[in-house]
Scaffold this motif. Sequence first.
Motif, PDB file in Angstrom:
ATOM      1  N   MET A   1       0.548  -1.629   0.322  1.00  0.00           N
ATOM      2  CA  MET A   1      -0.201  -0.211   0.298  1.00  0.00           C
ATOM      3  C   MET A   1       0.745   0.765   0.192  1.00  0.00           C
ATOM      4  O   MET A   1       1.684   1.414   0.553  1.00  0.00           O
ATOM      5  N   GLU A   2       0.670   2.100  -1.226  1.00  0.00           N
ATOM      6  CA  GLU A   2       1.313   3.634  -1.400  1.00  0.00           C
ATOM      7  C   GLU A   2       0.868   4.481  -0.086  1.00  0.00           C
ATOM      8  O   GLU A   2      -0.365   4.377   0.085  1.00  0.00           O
ATOM      9  N   LEU A   3       2.235   5.350   0.260  1.00  0.00           N
ATOM     10  CA  LEU A   3       1.008   6.191   1.046  1.00  0.00           C
ATOM     11  C   LEU A   3       0.816   6.836   0.200  1.00  0.00           C
ATOM     12  O   LEU A   3      -0.242   8.064   0.916  1.00  0.00           O
ATOM     13  N   ARG A   4       0.934   7.620  -0.882  1.00  0.00           N
ATOM     14  CA  ARG A   4       0.041   8.349  -2.320  1.00  0.00           C
ATOM     15  C   ARG A   4      -1.588   7.924  -1.802  1.00  0.00           C
ATOM     16  O   ARG A   4      -2.131   8.534  -1.603  1.00  0.00           O
ATOM     17  N   VAL A   5      -1.389   6.717  -2.539  1.00  0.00           N
ATOM     18  CA  VAL A   5      -2.920   5.831  -2.135  1.00  0.00           C
ATOM     19  C   VAL A   5      -3.466   6.176  -1.210  1.00  0.00           C
ATOM     20  O   VAL A   5      -5.191   6.543  -0.971  1.00  0.00           O
ATOM     21  N   LEU A   6      -2.984   5.880   0.183  1.00  0.00           N
ATOM     22  CA  LEU A   6      -3.894   6.516   1.460  1.00  0.00           C
ATOM     23  C   LEU A   6      -4.009   7.702   1.675  1.00  0.00           C
ATOM     24  O   LEU A   6      -4.850   7.648   1.898  1.00  0.00           O
ATOM     25  N   THR A   7      -3.483   8.717   1.097  1.00  0.00           N
ATOM     26  CA  THR A   7      -3.609  10.059   1.373  1.00  0.00           C
ATOM     27  C   THR A   7      -5.311   9.524   0.341  1.00  0.00           C
ATOM     28  O   THR A   7      -6.072  10.479   0.893  1.00  0.00           O
ATOM     29  N   TYR A   8      -4.980   9.580  -0.605  1.00  0.00           N
ATOM     30  CA  TYR A   8      -6.769   9.465  -1.227  1.00  0.00           C
ATOM     31  C   TYR A   8      -7.272   8.791  -0.627  1.00  0.00           C
ATOM     32  O   TYR A   8      -8.843   9.478  -0.358  1.00  0.00           O
ATOM     33  N   PHE A   9      -6.990   8.550  -0.071  1.00  0.00           N
ATOM     34  CA  PHE A   9      -8.746   6.873   0.673  1.00  0.00           C
ATOM     35  C   PHE A   9      -8.728   8.205   1.655  1.00  0.00           C
ATOM     36  O   PHE A   9     -10.097   8.218   1.791  1.00  0.00           O
ATOM     37  N   LEU A  10      -7.927   8.906   1.917  1.00  0.00           N
ATOM     38  CA  LEU A  10      -8.066   9.491   3.772  1.00  0.00           C
ATOM     39  C   LEU A  10      -9.260  11.176   3.327  1.00  0.00           C
ATOM     40  O   LEU A  10      -9.905  11.589   3.726  1.00  0.00           O
ATOM     41  N   THR A  11      -8.785  11.633   1.910  1.00  0.00           N
ATOM     42  CA  THR A  11      -9.029  12.369   1.589  1.00  0.00           C
ATOM     43  C   THR A  11     -10.792  12.117   1.376  1.00  0.00           C
ATOM     44  O   THR A  11     -11.270  13.480   1.511  1.00  0.00           O
ATOM     45  N   VAL A  12     -11.108  11.508   0.266  1.00  0.00           N
ATOM     46  CA  VAL A  12     -12.241  10.600  -0.163  1.00  0.00           C
ATOM     47  C   VAL A  12     -12.870  10.424   1.872  1.00  0.00           C
ATOM     48  O   VAL A  12     -13.913  11.272   1.048  1.00  0.00           O
ATOM     49  N   ALA A  13     -12.386  10.331   2.251  1.00  0.00           N
ATOM     50  CA  ALA A  13     -13.012   9.917   3.502  1.00  0.00           C
ATOM     51  C   ALA A  13     -13.734  10.984   4.445  1.00  0.00           C
ATOM     52  O   ALA A  13     -14.664  10.798   4.440  1.00  0.00           O
ATOM     53  N   SER A  14     -12.743  11.999   4.007  1.00  0.00           N
ATOM     54  CA  SER A  14     -13.483  13.281   4.714  1.00  0.00           C
ATOM     55  C   SER A  14     -13.881  13.910   3.888  1.00  0.00           C
ATOM     56  O   SER A  14     -14.907  14.566   4.154  1.00  0.00           O
ATOM     57  N   GLU A  15     -13.875  14.176   2.991  1.00  0.00           N
ATOM     58  CA  GLU A  15     -14.806  14.848   1.486  1.00  0.00           C
ATOM     59  C   GLU A  15     -15.847  14.270   1.715  1.00  0.00           C
ATOM     60  O   GLU A  15     -16.961  14.850   1.002  1.00  0.00           O
ATOM     61  N   LYS A  16     -15.957  12.776   1.900  1.00  0.00           N
ATOM     62  CA  LYS A  16     -17.718  11.563   1.208  1.00  0.00           C
ATOM     63  C   LYS A  16     -17.782  12.305   0.134  1.00  0.00           C
ATOM     64  O   LYS A  16     -18.276  11.412   0.264  1.00  0.00           O
ATOM     65  N   THR A  17     -17.339  11.559  -0.689  1.00  0.00           N
ATOM     66  CA  THR A  17     -17.764  12.199  -2.316  1.00  0.00           C
ATOM     67  C   THR A  17     -16.548  12.182  -2.372  1.00  0.00           C
ATOM     68  O   THR A  17     -14.868  12.841  -2.773  1.00  0.00           O
ATOM     69  N   ILE A  18     -16.231  11.258  -4.077  1.00  0.00           N
ATOM     70  CA  ILE A  18     -15.293  11.270  -4.851  1.00  0.00           C
ATOM     71  C   ILE A  18     -15.181  12.579  -5.526  1.00  0.00           C
ATOM     72  O   ILE A  18     -13.739  12.790  -5.851  1.00  0.00           O
ATOM     73  N   SER A  19     -16.470  12.901  -6.118  1.00  0.00           N
ATOM     74  CA  SER A  19     -16.037  14.445  -7.061  1.00  0.00           C
ATOM     75  C   SER A  19     -14.803  15.605  -5.763  1.00  0.00           C
ATOM     76  O   SER A  19     -14.456  16.268  -6.374  1.00  0.00           O
ATOM     77  N   LYS A  20     -15.205  15.364  -4.817  1.00  0.00           N
ATOM     78  CA  LYS A  20     -15.075  16.549  -4.054  1.00  0.00           C
ATOM     79  C   LYS A  20     -13.491  15.823  -4.236  1.00  0.00           C
ATOM     80  O   LYS A  20     -12.944  17.266  -3.552  1.00  0.00           O
ATOM     81  N   ALA A  21     -13.305  14.899  -3.705  1.00  0.00           N
ATOM     82  CA  ALA A  21     -12.150  14.729  -3.055  1.00  0.00           C
ATOM     83  C   ALA A  21     -10.988  14.873  -4.506  1.00  0.00           C
ATOM     84  O   ALA A  21      -9.854  15.151  -4.212  1.00  0.00           O
ATOM     85  N   ALA A  22     -11.926  14.173  -5.446  1.00  0.00           N
ATOM     86  CA  ALA A  22     -10.676  14.669  -6.533  1.00  0.00           C
ATOM     87  C   ALA A  22     -10.557  15.975  -6.787  1.00  0.00           C
ATOM     88  O   ALA A  22      -9.273  16.227  -7.494  1.00  0.00           O
ATOM     89  N   GLU A  23     -10.730  17.041  -6.540  1.00  0.00           N
ATOM     90  CA  GLU A  23     -10.725  18.336  -7.058  1.00  0.00           C
ATOM     91  C   GLU A  23      -9.917  18.207  -5.858  1.00  0.00           C
ATOM     92  O   GLU A  23      -8.640  19.183  -6.043  1.00  0.00           O
ATOM     93  N   VAL A  24     -10.246  18.080  -4.839  1.00  0.00           N
ATOM     94  CA  VAL A  24      -8.998  18.691  -3.388  1.00  0.00           C
ATOM     95  C   VAL A  24      -7.667  18.207  -4.116  1.00  0.00           C
ATOM     96  O   VAL A  24      -6.538  18.973  -3.924  1.00  0.00           O
ATOM     97  N   LEU A  25      -7.669  16.809  -4.271  1.00  0.00           N
ATOM     98  CA  LEU A  25      -6.204  16.395  -5.154  1.00  0.00           C
ATOM     99  C   LEU A  25      -5.888  16.835  -5.618  1.00  0.00           C
ATOM    100  O   LEU A  25      -4.651  15.708  -6.472  1.00  0.00           O
ATOM    101  N   HIS A  26      -6.597  17.472  -7.323  1.00  0.00           N
ATOM    102  CA  HIS A  26      -6.746  17.526  -8.095  1.00  0.00           C
ATOM    103  C   HIS A  26      -6.067  16.822  -8.932  1.00  0.00           C
ATOM    104  O   HIS A  26      -5.222  16.501  -9.883  1.00  0.00           O
TER     105      HIS A  26
END
Length: 289
Positions: A1-26
């Motif tokens: 498990m890469e730290l980068r992908v773990l950060t992606y997952f935590l961002t999705v969990a925080s933002e509650k939607t894939i679309s919003k997390a994608a914006e935050v993560l660019h």
Amino acid sequence: MELRVLTYFLTVASEKTISKAAEVLHLSQPTLSKQLKELEEELGVTLFTRGNRFITLTEDGIYLINRGKEILSLVESTTTNLIKNEIISGQITIGGGETQAFEFLGRIFHDLRNDYPEIDIHLYSGNADDVLEKIDTGLLDFGLVIDPVEKQKYEYIRLPLIDSWGILVNNLHPLANLDKVQPKDIQRTPLLISNQSLVDNQLSEWLGGNMDHFNVIGTYNLLYNASLLVKENVASVLCIDGIVNTTNTNLTFVPFSPPLSANVNLVWKKDQFFSRASKEFLRMIKASL
């Protein structure tokens, strides 16, 4: 498990939607969805389910959030402490139960940061069981623990401080009029006791060896919330003196008789490789003794 992908997952969990997390993560939504799907396949679990508007975490997803935050915190503190500067900098993480001994450490930290203002201090509150577990996993550098606690597998310094036990009662309770309490005085009193594993043994011994003869209605982890129940006269609390300020409140602390005291220890993992900040903190502790 890469730290980068773990950060992606935590961002999705925080933002509650894939679309919003994608914006935050660019990132694009398809790219983010693909990364999360590959993470689930790698781990062999389902981390969340998609709803009409928001995602819902599974039990495995909730577990990964909690552990993932700890992992990233450990990586951040490790990275910070490895940065080489001309001055001592980095992070010191210390956990402990509720004890006035933190005032002693506060004086050490005051002097430490006067000399090395680049040092950051991170505190964690929990009982000895919680603190020792986090020391074992490397999430804490030091722990401040109150006896009784099993210290054999740790390095430790006994601090020149003693905590005294007693009972915290509502001022309307008859015990509030006593200067000291004996075990026989509290047999029928509804009690809350610490849920620290070895404290039960110490209190049981003081109470005469059998807690079944007392009206224990529950346990507490940290004292503040338990003190609110005492304010409402729900129960009284067996606890350490000085943790809750009883001045101008409806609370009274009554010490035990015979006295029951506990030593306070600073502990750390054996063969610990300390950062320069932690080494200097430990040096100043030893010098103060």
